[in-house]
Design a protein around this motif. Structure first.
Motif, PDB file in Angstrom:
ATOM      1  N   GLY A 151       0.801  -1.207   0.000  1.00 47.97           N
ATOM      2  CA  GLY A 151       0.000   0.000   0.000  1.00 47.97           C
ATOM      3  C   GLY A 151       0.834   1.256   0.000  1.00 47.97           C
ATOM      4  O   GLY A 151       0.331   2.336  -0.238  1.00 47.97           O
ATOM      5  N   GLN A 152       2.112   1.119   0.270  1.00 42.74           N
ATOM      6  CA  GLN A 152       2.967   2.291   0.258  1.00 42.74           C
ATOM      7  C   GLN A 152       3.541   2.440  -1.134  1.00 42.74           C
ATOM      8  O   GLN A 152       4.077   1.486  -1.675  1.00 42.74           O
TER       9      GLN A 152
ATOM     10  N   LEU B 204       7.635   8.880   1.282  1.00 41.12           N
ATOM     11  CA  LEU B 204       6.640   9.938   1.291  1.00 41.12           C
ATOM     12  C   LEU B 204       7.028  10.836   2.459  1.00 41.12           C
ATOM     13  O   LEU B 204       7.256  10.364   3.559  1.00 41.12           O
TER      14      LEU B 204
ATOM     15  N   ASN C 168       5.898   9.872  10.776  1.00 34.93           N
ATOM     16  CA  ASN C 168       4.830  10.401  11.617  1.00 34.93           C
ATOM     17  C   ASN C 168       4.952   9.997  13.093  1.00 34.93           C
ATOM     18  O   ASN C 168       4.001   9.536  13.696  1.00 34.93           O
TER      19      ASN C 168
ATOM     20  N   LEU D 206      -8.243   1.754  13.375  1.00 39.71           N
ATOM     21  CA  LEU D 206      -8.264   2.125  11.964  1.00 39.71           C
ATOM     22  C   LEU D 206      -9.223   1.241  11.181  1.00 39.71           C
ATOM     23  O   LEU D 206      -9.904   1.682  10.267  1.00 39.71           O
TER      24      LEU D 206
ATOM     25  N   LEU E 241      -8.942   8.961   8.626  1.00 42.95           N
ATOM     26  CA  LEU E 241      -7.683   8.464   9.179  1.00 42.95           C
ATOM     27  C   LEU E 241      -7.206   9.291  10.368  1.00 42.95           C
ATOM     28  O   LEU E 241      -6.685   8.755  11.337  1.00 42.95           O
TER      29      LEU E 241
ATOM     30  N   PHE F 199      -2.817  16.684   9.955  1.00 43.11           N
ATOM     31  CA  PHE F 199      -2.877  16.473   8.512  1.00 43.11           C
ATOM     32  C   PHE F 199      -2.077  15.269   8.057  1.00 43.11           C
ATOM     33  O   PHE F 199      -1.934  15.038   6.865  1.00 43.11           O
ATOM     34  N   SER F 200      -1.558  14.505   8.991  1.00 44.82           N
ATOM     35  CA  SER F 200      -0.802  13.319   8.583  1.00 44.82           C
ATOM     36  C   SER F 200      -1.719  12.306   7.910  1.00 44.82           C
ATOM     37  O   SER F 200      -1.249  11.416   7.226  1.00 44.82           O
TER      38      SER F 200
ATOM     39  N   GLN G 119      -1.139  11.696   4.392  1.00 43.42           N
ATOM     40  CA  GLN G 119       0.236  11.315   4.042  1.00 43.42           C
ATOM     41  C   GLN G 119       0.593   9.931   4.535  1.00 43.42           C
ATOM     42  O   GLN G 119       1.755   9.644   4.724  1.00 43.42           O
ATOM     43  N   ASP G 120      -0.401   9.105   4.806  1.00 42.23           N
ATOM     44  CA  ASP G 120      -0.069   7.840   5.434  1.00 42.23           C
ATOM     45  C   ASP G 120      -0.743   6.660   4.753  1.00 42.23           C
ATOM     46  O   ASP G 120      -1.767   6.164   5.204  1.00 42.23           O
ATOM     47  N   PRO G 121      -0.161   6.204   3.636  1.00 41.12           N
ATOM     48  CA  PRO G 121      -0.779   5.108   2.892  1.00 41.12           C
ATOM     49  C   PRO G 121      -0.976   3.855   3.741  1.00 41.12           C
ATOM     50  O   PRO G 121      -1.936   3.119   3.524  1.00 41.12           O
ATOM     51  N   THR G 122      -0.081   3.629   4.694  1.00 47.13           N
ATOM     52  CA  THR G 122      -0.250   2.451   5.535  1.00 47.13           C
ATOM     53  C   THR G 122      -1.590   2.498   6.241  1.00 47.13           C
ATOM     54  O   THR G 122      -2.334   1.507   6.273  1.00 47.13           O
ATOM     55  N   LYS G 123      -1.894   3.661   6.805  1.00 48.35           N
ATOM     56  CA  LYS G 123      -3.172   3.786   7.492  1.00 48.35           C
ATOM     57  C   LYS G 123      -4.321   3.640   6.507  1.00 48.35           C
ATOM     58  O   LYS G 123      -5.341   3.009   6.818  1.00 48.35           O
TER      59      LYS G 123
ATOM     60  N   ALA H 203      -2.519  11.274  -0.484  1.00 48.36           N
ATOM     61  CA  ALA H 203      -1.552  10.216  -0.738  1.00 48.36           C
ATOM     62  C   ALA H 203      -1.928   8.921  -0.025  1.00 48.36           C
ATOM     63  O   ALA H 203      -1.525   7.833  -0.449  1.00 48.36           O
TER      64      ALA H 203
ATOM     65  N   LYS I 138      -3.458   5.837  -1.900  1.00 48.29           N
ATOM     66  CA  LYS I 138      -2.711   4.761  -2.550  1.00 48.29           C
ATOM     67  C   LYS I 138      -2.828   3.475  -1.765  1.00 48.29           C
ATOM     68  O   LYS I 138      -2.851   2.385  -2.328  1.00 48.29           O
ATOM     69  N   GLY I 139      -2.879   3.625  -0.449  1.00 50.73           N
ATOM     70  CA  GLY I 139      -3.081   2.451   0.394  1.00 50.73           C
ATOM     71  C   GLY I 139      -4.453   1.846   0.160  1.00 50.73           C
ATOM     72  O   GLY I 139      -4.620   0.620   0.187  1.00 50.73           O
TER      73      GLY I 139
END
Ligand code: ATP
Ligand code: ATP
Ligand code: MG
Ligand code: MG
Lengths: 519, 416, 354, 360
Positions: free
Chosen positions: B280-281, B285, B290, B325, D213, D219-220, D223-227, D249, D252-253
């Motif tokens: 998924g990454q 980035l 984070n 999540l 998310l 605002f992360s 920017q966090d495709p993993t999430k 972004a 994409k995840g």
């Protein structure tokens, strides 16, 4: 004891530190198989010399020979390879590692770190009588056991020449005897010892020859059997010795400090660190506490000072109950406190001397007014202390770290005697302090006592304790177990009482009756 | 992290440990499973132990675990490493840069190298120059962020046309224990109390496993073996416990500290790679880490400076984060219920030990939590997002006093 | 001379060193460092940049002071970030929902901000004092929670209101504004920049002239010596953390009361972390921090000019990082040299005396 | 070893059949493509255009990029000289005055028009626009009250998202769809609202998962495709099989999770099927909700060149093709297209009003 090549020859060793010459042109010859003692007052340079021999420090000048061959040690590892081992003045053990881990550390290539190493440690322990369980964490060991571990460490590395830097400082006489028995048997097995001690009778008991160092240079070597302790001491100091002896009693019947049924528990469910302590100190009286390190003296002092919180019991100063007060309030009430470790507890090393004068007095004249500091007052009073207590310093704006230990201690004592305290608690007030400073500090305590100060004295130096005190109490496993009369008691008697061997002399009696008598 | 706060004298001997570490760990795992399946059963929320949840937990825990492992190495040698975040960022950049050109394995290596460079810097500052460890760490976090941004504009922009992003990085293939996984899947689907939960958890652990996960597990076990079972590890740990003693025994403390901190950086870097190589990454980035480096540090402290404990800490964090999540507020509420159960167990334990005060506290907390559970349908989204942080805080508050850090951790050591 | 060598030389060297480092980086990447640095310097004279630098210095200064109070006693308040955010939201909500006489209104908002900052800091402080939780970890966690709480509070069904695509707290009435000094087209200096200066003076007085400051410094230098000297370590942790949090709570006051009058989604993040770096740069000294804040603000604001000359702006972050690292290294080296010199001097003077 | 998808869960293999769909809207009237004043050449060679991007800037494969595309088109078609174009970009977490400075810098160097991208510029424009009354400003995604020289370029994201919802409903086999938002802001709320309404309009019984998310202010989440991946995977496992994202972004995840589980996904802002960074999972992208920032930017510049701002729409909505849907990849068949055009016509005619606030 053959007279072939000497085990170690140090010649012309000079070592300079910023501002100090620790060793200058030192010569020392150690025969193989002997116990060679090294004496000298504090700061004479003994430890430095030994660290040089052990490769921890590098001489600026001079040479080292081991078994006839000239060597240069870059690190302790080199010295270890040459068969030299060192047991340091302060234990060098990692508390959170096991005995075995501490022993094999750095010498893993010999027998690995597993079962083989364990076997080897047990063998060594058997051969020398230094028994300790290799699997136990070092933090759970007492001082004597720790010392055994230190010696085992050295043996494990196959050292033939073993340096013992003040090994007896923390031991009671009985433990010292045990240690000496071990040393003698090892000596028969061919080990050579370099032995440092301030206690001259010990030196005379164990050593085959003794070298005296004064101000970084060798004064000479003597046969300890042929000289008296007094002669040795005068060699060390270069002059007459001071003595802690107090002449006439100044004890009054005004009670200054009264401790009642004091108890302290370190951790829920463990045995108490302090247990039913009852204690009285009167104006003009010095009460000495004797005890093997780790038996609760530190905790007693810190509980009286309010640094630790008592589990039960009361502390009274005069008529005032201090039990619920914090350290500062207790100081304000009139307690002066010379802590046992001046570097950790007594001083702010990187602050100037005058800021150190403020510490502990921050609420009182002349260094503060209400919430505000009085910098002028602090500086003025620091100058007074420097003068009165002969603190050797170029000024009061230098950092405390720049002073030598003795001068630091004089500053601390001067500070704690400021502001007319009614009680002084002094923990090891002359530990690691040279003879001059020691005499001055003794003198200050004596004078204050004569002026009606009550003193609670904790010291590992039994001569000091016997000399200064009006009453001595013996502490064992968190309890005051016996009283001794300083007029008649000997260090040996005290030692027995300290280890719990029981009263062996009339001068020491079980505490229970005495306490009852007071009620 | 301030050693001078330790009590002034040696504490009295502590009670002997009754059980070996691995047994405590097994008991903990078993307890957690029992707790989760009970909660799952009582609240009727099967997601608590579903395959997907566990897989997610693993995926989210991975970077945290690796960063924490980095922290473990450094702190065992006595160097506090709050610069993990920066080293991790360096790792993400390195992984992306090498990865998009030469594939995932090279990405891993490059990430380790880049992270190790950060570690080297930290070592130079803290070991050679004796700079306060936290201070140096903060600076490295700044530097890591700045450097990667700069390098990205320079090197990624021409290819990806985005200064904040790398080109796509190819990922590892994943592996499953084929037959076993299916059988477990059937078992899980049957929804049998306890059994299905265990099946779900096992299946989550055995399905779709990436080589990275295997590597991470290997690194945890390897770290344990190296640090606790070899001479290298013994020497390294001795530098964190008593460097003066170590030096006096011929251990080159500087060398070991360097080695440990560089390894620490490399591990954090691999943690960064784990982020980049996560399914998924796309790749690197900006801002991707984070704060995971900090969380890794927390997981390590949580785990009492031990690999096993760290694994638990990272898993807890990954699990809590994954749960919120994936399924949001309702499922999360089930966790609150689980906390009530856990508190209940603690209260009983305290009662047995006759700690009335602690027990009373536990009861109050349990009642409060139950009231929350009862009155809400769903935990507000704003609050679930940071639930892992809250959980960490609560657990630390409960357990902090049992933690034991290396004795000389964070102390600047100078030779001589 | 001593002051010059000990206090000013290290940062000067460090700045030079990192400028050199960044210069090399720029050359390697094909840019002209002279042009880049030139653009940054000349940017100061452009438009409102100078005023922006001053305003930003004020904000950074407050943040760094907050951090420095903790640092004085080796307490790492990484949580300034969260403290100022929570304080800003609550203060903005409070300010927007009451109307008080001018002056009093602003004062009340400032007080609320300080109290909220302190309250947010109280949690890690209490955890540390009662449960021994490491403050580095707990404040990091609190930063996350602060984001969540702030987001919750400005929800449009809680205290927030929608403005186009933005979401913000109700606007503070004019009675709650703090007027600034308008320099016409060069911008307006926030009135509360002077609050920063005032805080700095207060901080200096506290550290050097009061008993509390002395106790704080003593605890920082040696917790054990402080304890023996009657300083209550737990109390100090608590007070220092609360004070630090209270000051942190003021970080965004100049902007909110001087310009924005609300808390909205554009709220800047990261000032707390900059504060850490600046406190380090300034060695926790109020003057040093002022210098550090100014430098930081300069790099931030004039870095905008780099866009104009085609140099990646990120070079500024590298510069900030390398300055911090090289400054602390330089200070450490100088400290050691000075201590040795002092010991040598003491030795020599005593030798001469005897 | 796992091969491709289907490692994750049970969600994708739901029962065939999909939703009970509501009645299809009447077919739309014939093409109403309003290519305004086509052919007439506008000359923009005298313009100095400044563009202030939001975080990410040119190359973000999102709305900044889209704005850049609009600018590029203007450059090519209106003949704007390259030296008369200045593009500046915001930094993450920057302070308000950085934006102010950026705008003042552009304005005082004589750029006009100045286009700001992102609602974050609204507050700054409120200050700067009155200082430069002769400069023309525009703001994408924002409005500035009381400033006459600021043209808002806002979009009816909810309308486009409505169609995305219809697509999702028609494509879902489980009658269960999902939405992944990046950060819980009002803007993203519009996407969610429209999507929800559209899906419900097409299939009243449909189940919709939604997840943001991160909350507002953090605002992360963009920017966090993993999430994004985890959230999407969770939705898929609870049964959703078409996912729409508005997560920058992080989206994409979402695509990658959809790809792994054989689910479908709908992109956002630009035609993500053709985007290089998500090429790997492009085959799951059935459509994208288009938000034509490029069109808005181009139209605006053109309008300035013609000196006729009144020709610009108040809102770039379906009517002016300011929002829409993409058909790349051929996953939208003619039948669905007809349905979409039908709904689109109803929205344009006002028969359906799309709410811009999510129901929950
Ligand atoms: N690392 C060092 N740096 C500077 N000076 C030192 C250092 N180590 C020792 N000194 C100084 O060298 C002198 C000799 O110290 P050393 O420790 O050798 O004395 P010592 O004879 O062992 O004293 P003690 O009886 O207290 O152990 C002292 O004046 C001490 O201040
Ligand atoms: N590691 C060191 N680095 C620098 N200076 C040192 C060091 N160790 C000792 N010194 C210096 O040596 C002098 C006295 O230290 P030393 O510890 O030898 O005194 P001491 O009389 O033995 O007191 P103590 O028993 O407290 O150690 C001081 O000037 C001190 O600054
Ligand atoms: Mg010595
Ligand atoms: Mg000494």
């Amino acid at each position: 004891m053959s007279t072939t090549t000497p085990a170690v020859v140090l010649s012309g060793i000079t070592k300079r530190f910023p501002g100090v010459v620790a060793n200058s042109d030192v010569h020392l010859t150690v025969r193989a198989g002997e116990v060679h003692a090294l004496c000298g007052e504090n700061g004479a340079g003994k430890s430095t010399l030994m660290k040089i021999l052990y490769g921890m420090q590098h001489p600026d000048e001079g040479t080292i020979e081991v078994n006839g061959r000239q060597v240069r040690f870059r690190t302790p590892a080199d010295a270890i390879k040459a068969g030299i081992g060192m047991v340091h003045q302060h234990f060098m053990l990692a508390d959170n590692l096991t005995v075995q881990e501490n022993v094999v550390l750095g010498a893993e290539s010999l027998h690995g770190i597993g079962g083989k190493a364990r076997k080897r440690i047990q063998e060594l322990a058997k051969a020398t009588g230094l028994t300790v369980d290799p699997g136990v964490l070092v933090e759970r060991l007492g001082v004597a056991d720790r010392q055994r571990v230190e010696i085992l460490k050295v043996l494990y590395r196959g050292a033939k020449v073993i340096i013992l830097d003040e090994p007896t400082a923390v031991l009671v006489p009985q433990e010292v005897d045990e240690l000496f028995a071990t040393l003698r048997s090892m000596q028969r097995q061919g080990f050579t010892f370099l032995f440092i001690s301030h206690k001259l009778d010990e030196v005379r008991a164990i050593a085959d020859s003794v070298t005296v160092i004064r101000r970084g240079t060798t004064v000479g070597t003597a046969d300890p059997k042929a000289v008296s302790s007094r002669q040795l001491a005068e060699m060390m100091v270069g002059s007459e010795l001071p003595s802690p002896e107090t002449r006439e009693s100044t004890v009054t019947d005004r009670v200054v400090l009264r401790v009642e049924n004091l108890g302290l528990v370190a951790e829920e469910g463990t045995r108490p660190v302090l247990d039913r302590i009852d204690l009285v100190v009167r104006a003009g009286e010095v009460v000495g506490i004797a005890g093997v390190e780790g038996n609760g003296q530190t905790e007693l002092v810190e509980t009286i000072m309010g640094i630790r919180k008592a589990h039960h019991g009361r502390v009274l100063l005069g008529d005032r109950d201090l039990t619920k007060l914090g350290t500062l309030a207790r100081r304000e009430a009139g307690i002066g406190y010379v802590p046992e470790d001046r570097h950790r507890q007594g001083l702010l090393l990187e602050q100037p001397l005058w800021a150190n004068r403020v510490l502990g007095h921050q609420t009182r004249e002349p260094v503060s007014r209400g919430q505000w500091l009085d910098l002028d007052g602090a500086k003025r009073d620091t100058r007074r202390i420097v003068e009165e207590f002969d603190v050797r310093t170029p000024g009061i704006d230098v950092a405390a770290a720049a002073l030598s230990g003795g001068n630091q201690q004089k500053l601390v004592v001067g500070r704690e005697l400021s502001g007319a305290p009614s009680l002084l608690i002094a923990s090891h007030p002359t530990r690691g302090v040279d003879v001059g400073a020691q005499a001055l500090i003794w003198d200050a305590i004596k004078r204050a006592r004569a002026a009606g100060l009550a003193v609670l004295l904790i010291s590992a130096d039994l001569d000091e304790l016997i000399g200064l005190s009006d009453t001595i109490k013996v502490m064992l496993r968190g309890r005051l177990v016996a009283d001794a009369d300083p007029g008649t008691v000997t260090p040996e008697d005290l030692g027995s009482a300290m280890t719990g061997a029981g009263a062996t002399s009339d001068a020491v009696h079980e505490a229970a009756q005495e306490v009852e008598g007071e009620r | 992290m301030n050693p001078s706060e330790a009590p002034t004298t040696v504490p009295p001997p502590r009670k002997a440990r009754r059980l070996p570490g691995w047994a405590v760990g097994m008991l903990g795992v078993a307890g957690a499973i029992v707790l989760m399946s009970t909660t799952s059963y009582l609240t009727d929320v099967p997601q608590l132990t579903s395959t997907g949840t566990i897989q997610t937990a693993v995926r989210l825990a991975l970077p945290i675990l690796l960063a924490g492992l980095g922290g473990l190495w450094a702190e065992r040698a006595g160097v506090v490493n709050i610069g993990l975040e920066g080293m991790m960022i360096m790792g993400t950049w390195g992984a992306a840069w090498a990865g998009y050109q030469w594939g995932p394995w090279t990405a891993l290596i490059a990430a380790a190298v880049f992270g190790a460079l950060g570690g080297l810097l930290h070592a130079i500052a803290t070991v050679t120059f004796g700079v306060n460890h936290i201070v140096s760490g903060v600076a490295i976090n700044l530097l890591g962020a700045g450097l990667t941004k700069y390098l990205s504009t320079l090197l990624f922009f021409p290819v990806s046309h985005n200064p904040r992003e790398s080109p796509a990085v190819p990922k590892f293939d994943t592996y499953s224990a084929a037959g076993l996984s299916d059988w477990l899947g059937e078992l899980e689907a049957e929804q049998r109390v306890g059994l299905s939960d265990v099946a779900g958890i096992l299946r989550g652990l055995l399905t779709g496993v990436s080589p990275l996960t295997m590597l991470a597990v290997a690194l945890v076990v390897g770290s344990y073996l190296v640090l606790w079972r070899t001479r290298f590890g013994l020497r390294l740990r001795s530098c964190g416990e008593n460097p003066v003693a170590a030096e006096s025994l011929g251990v080159n403390v500087y060398l070991y500290k360097y080695a440990a901190v560089i390894a620490s950086g490399a591990l954090a870097g691999i943690g960064g790679a784990a982020l980049v190589l996560n399914p998924g990454q796309p790749g690197y980035l900006e801002g991707q880490t984070n704060g995971r480096g900090y969380i890794g540090l927390a997981a390590m402290i949580f785990g009492n400076w031990r690999p096993g404990g760290l694994l638990g800490g990272a898993a807890l964090f990954g699990y809590a984060d994954g749960l919120q999540l994936r399924s949001g507020g309702q499922t999360f509420l089930a966790l609150v219920y689980g906390a009530v159960l856990l508190l209940g167990a603690i209260v009983v334990w305290q009662l047995v030990r006759r700690r009335w005060f602690a027990a009373a506290g536990g009861i109050v907390a349990a009642v409060l939590l139950y009231a929350i559970y009862y009155s809400l349908d769903e935990v507000p989204g704003e609050l679930t997002t940071y639930a892992p942080h809250l959980v960490t805080l609560v657990v630390l508050a409960v357990a902090s006093q049992r933690l034991r850090m290396p004795a000389a951790d964070g102390v600047v050591y100078r030779r001589g | 001379m001593g002051i010059l060598r000990g206090k000013l030389l290290p940062p000067a060297l460090a700045i030079l060193f990192s400028a050199l480092l960044c210069g090399i980086a720029l050359v390697v990447s094909g840019a002209n460092p002279a042009r880049a640095f030139g653009a940054m310097v000349s940017q100061v004279g452009q438009g409102t940049t100078l005023v922006d630098i001053i305003n930003s210095t004020g904000t950074y200064y407050i943040a760094a002071l907050a951090v420095a109070i903790g640092f004085q006693m080796n307490l790492f308040n990484i949580g300034v970030e969260g403290q100022y955010r929570v304080a800003a939201v609550v203060a903005a909500v409070f300010g927007g929902s009451v109307v008080l006489p001018p002056g009093l209104h602003a004062l009340a908002i400032i007080v609320v901000a300080a109290l909220v900052g302190a309250a947010w800091a109280a949690i890690p402080a209490i955890l540390k004092v009662t449960r021994g939780v490491n403050e580095v970890i707990s404040t990091i966690m609190m930063n996350g929670l602060a984001l969540g709480l702030a987001a919750y509070l400005i929800g449009d069904d809680v205290f927030g209101e929608l403005r186009g695509n933005n979401i913000r707290t109700p606007e503070i009435a004019e009675s709650g504004w703090v007027p600034g000094i308008s320099l016409g087209s060069s911008g307006t200096i926030f009135g509360l920049v002077f609050l920063a200066a005032l805080l700095g003076i207060g901080y200096w007085v506290m550290m050097n002239r009061t008993r509390f400051g002395f106790e704080l410094r003593a605890s920082g230098e040696s917790a054990t010596a402080a304890a023996a000297g009657g300083v209550n370590a737990k109390k100090m942790v608590l007070i220092a953390m609360l004070l630090s949090g209270a000051i942190a709570g003021l970080v965004s006051m100049p902007e909110i009361l001087g310009r924005d009058h609300t808390y909205n989604l554009n709220f800047p993040a990261g000032i707390g972390f900059s504060g850490i770096a600046i406190a380090l740069l300034g060695r926790n000294h109020p003057g040093g921090i002022a210098f550090g804040a100014l430098l930081w603000a300069f790099l931030d604001k004039s870095g905008l000019a780099l866009d104009n000359v085609g140099v990646p702006r990120e070079i500024v972050t590298i510069m900030q990082g390398s300055i911090v690292l090289s400054v602390v290294v330089a200070y450490e080296v100088v400290r050691r040299v000075e201590l040795t010199a002092q010991q040598r001097r003491v030795g020599r003077e005593l030798e001469a005396a005897s | 070893k796992d091969n491709g998808g289907n490692s994750a869960g049970s969600g994708s293999t739901g029962t065939e059949g999909g939703c009970k769909l509501s009645e299809k809207p009447p077919a739309a009237a014939a093409a109403n493509t309003t290519s305004s004043a086509a052919g007439q050449k506008v000359d923009g060679s005298s313009l100095k255009v400044g563009l202030a991007y939001d975080i990410g800037g040119r190359g973000d494969a999102s709305f900044n990029d889209s704005a850049a595309a609009g600018l590029d088109k203007a450059k090519a078609e209106l003949g704007i000289k390259p030296e008369n174009i200045r593009e500046l970009t915001a930094a993450p977490n920057e302070a308000e005055d950085a934006k102010l400075t950026r705008l003042r810098q552009l304005a005082s160097e004589g750029f006009s028009p100045i286009i700001t991208v992102g609602f974050a510029y609204a507050e700054s424009l409120k200050t700067v626009a009155p200082e430069f009354p002769n400069v023309k400003f525009a703001i994408v995604d924002g409005t500035v009250e009381g400033a006459t020289n600021v043209t808002p370029l806002v979009f009816a994201e909810e309308q486009g998202s409505f169609l995305a919802g219809v697509i999702a409903a028609y494509q879902s086999k489980n009658c269960h769809i999902g939405f992944v938002g990046g950060v819980e802001t009002p803007l993203i709320g519009k996407f969610e609202a429209g999507y929800e309404q559209g899906a419900k309009a097409a299939a009243p019984d449909i189940k919709i998962e939604e997840k943001y998310l991160t909350p507002a202010g953090d605002f992360s989440g963009f920017q966090d495709p993993t999430k994004g991946q985890v959230a999407a995977q969770g939705q898929i496992e609870s049964g959703a099989d078409v996912l729409y994202h508005a997560a920058g972004a992080s989206g994409k995840g979402v695509f990658s999770a959809a790809k792994a589980a054989n689910a479908k996904a709908i992109g956002v802002d630009s035609d993500q099927y053709n985007q290089a960074t998500v090429a790997e999972s492009k085959d799951v992208i059935v459509s994208s909700m288009l938000k034509r920032v490029d069109v808005a930017v181009y139209d605006y510049v053109e309008a300035v060149a013609k000196n006729d701002l009144s020709s610009l729409p108040k809102v770039f909505d379906l009517k002016v093709d300011g929002v829409g849907y993409a058909t790349s990849g051929g996953k939208i068949d003619e039948e669905l297209k007809a349905v979409l055009e039908g709904y689109k016509a109803q929205i344009i005619e006002g028969k359906i009003t799309v709410s811009d606030k999510p129901s929950s």
